[in-house]
Design a protein around this motif. Sequence first.
Motif, PDB file in Angstrom:
ATOM      1  N   UNK A 115       8.649   1.095   2.717  1.00 60.82           N
ATOM      2  CA  UNK A 115       8.653  -0.249   3.306  1.00 60.82           C
ATOM      3  C   UNK A 115      10.057  -0.608   3.807  1.00 60.82           C
ATOM      4  N   UNK A 118      10.933   0.885   7.192  1.00 63.00           N
ATOM      5  CA  UNK A 118      10.337   0.272   8.379  1.00 63.00           C
ATOM      6  C   UNK A 118      11.270  -0.802   8.947  1.00 63.00           C
ATOM      7  N   UNK A 176      -4.606   4.815  -0.748  1.00 60.19           N
ATOM      8  CA  UNK A 176      -4.225   4.008  -1.906  1.00 60.19           C
ATOM      9  C   UNK A 176      -5.107   4.232  -3.125  1.00 60.19           C
TER      10      UNK A 176
ATOM     11  N   UNK B 110       1.369   0.828  12.927  1.00 64.41           N
ATOM     12  CA  UNK B 110       0.968   1.443  11.654  1.00 64.41           C
ATOM     13  C   UNK B 110       2.060   1.289  10.593  1.00 64.41           C
ATOM     14  N   UNK B 111       3.313   1.516  10.981  1.00 65.69           N
ATOM     15  CA  UNK B 111       4.438   1.325  10.052  1.00 65.69           C
ATOM     16  C   UNK B 111       4.438  -0.094   9.490  1.00 65.69           C
ATOM     17  N   UNK B 114       1.675  -0.594   6.921  1.00 68.27           N
ATOM     18  CA  UNK B 114       2.006   0.079   5.652  1.00 68.27           C
ATOM     19  C   UNK B 114       3.075  -0.726   4.896  1.00 68.27           C
ATOM     20  N   UNK B 115       4.066  -1.213   5.621  1.00 69.41           N
ATOM     21  CA  UNK B 115       5.107  -2.016   4.975  1.00 69.41           C
ATOM     22  C   UNK B 115       4.524  -3.319   4.434  1.00 69.41           C
ATOM     23  N   UNK B 117       1.528  -3.766   3.426  1.00 69.76           N
ATOM     24  CA  UNK B 117       0.670  -3.434   2.278  1.00 69.76           C
ATOM     25  C   UNK B 117       1.461  -3.311   0.984  1.00 69.76           C
TER      26      UNK B 117
END
Lengths: 210, 210
Positions: A115, A118, A176, B110-111, B114-115, B117
């Motif tokens: 994270x 990003x 996940x 997408x990045x 994911x971040x 999430x």
Amino acid sequence: MSEEEPTPGSVRPGGRTARTRAAVLAATFDELGEGGYGELTMEKIAQRSGVHLATVYRRWGSVERIICELMIDKSADIALPDTGSLRADLLGLASGIGVFYAAPRNRRVMEAVVAAAVRQPYAAEMLRDFFRDRRREAAVLVRRAIERGEVPADTDTDAVIAALGAPFYYRLLISRGPIDQDLAETTAAAAYEAARAGVFRHPAADAGER
Amino acid sequence: MSEEEPTPGSVRPGGRTARTRAAVLAATFDELGEGGYGELTMEKIAQRSGVHLATVYRRWGSVERIICELMIDKSADIALPDTGSLRADLLGLASGIGVFYAAPRNRRVMEAVVAAAVRQPYAAEMLRDFFRDRRREAAVLVRRAIERGEVPADTDTDAVIAALGAPFYYRLLISRGPIDQDLAETTAAAAYEAARAGVFRHPAADAGER
């Protein structure tokens, strides 16, 4: 556990630095055991570690930098096997990765680094370089397999190790789900069968035969 | 391009809603083409889309929710092939994923998801559910291969599709290198060889033969 104002000469600077580092990393790891990355702050880390907030800021600057250092530190626990067969070596490495990420705290460290990457270019670079170095180290498993004639001589060793790692990060970040021994076994077997079949041969060498 | 105060009866509510949605998603996608997720704000999205900031907040509540919707929208472009052979079907799907992520904006979407999430449980759920649904749709490739006798009857169709996808997300999120046709070809071939070799058979069925 304050590390401020030591009596001059009473503590070796390296020793104090190492203790501060260990305390901050341990506190961060413990915090991640209780809450997610979203709840982590420099204040919580300072309080739990007993290291002054100003020191934590001066030395790391951000939660993300601590998290990156923690990932490097923790990942060192994953050992590289040398069993004499590629199949068993890949299974050993995959099992090591599987055991590592079975611990929720280790999952959270990795999630936090991804994270951070990003949003922060330095975290992205750190992540990329760290995994590149780890794959280079692990590539010895494949080089030994080449020497034993288990896989084609022009096998891309990095590609085999990346293929072995990828399913763990897919499970961790995308689907996940739980990371368990089943995943480790399937992943190791898949990388092995593909390597044996010549899937990971360097494209250049492959093109030469067309 | 304000969507406030339409003349009653002059615009169908569904039409206006759809246009607002399209404008906001397009503006978000364009913003991601210019900067990363870290620079994205509700204000920028509202300004670029011409939709009132209050409307954007009321409807989505956060940048993360818009990003999630954008991912679902964009990923619909990846088609499922039906060539009559598993090898070619997997290569077709992998090539589709490869072309999709060759576009920097799609990588950034997408990045960003994911971040998001890592910090937001709803984003994590959305991500997991979305990919589960996509794998279920793609599983038809493997079911057809089972019917044709190309892979064992007890092959875990979901595992094959996850194995096909994983290397793209490893490249995108971890090793952070280019996503190209080489990766698509290697990935498709690896999943195919492993499936043929019976690597993805359901563990229960496998255990029964030991």
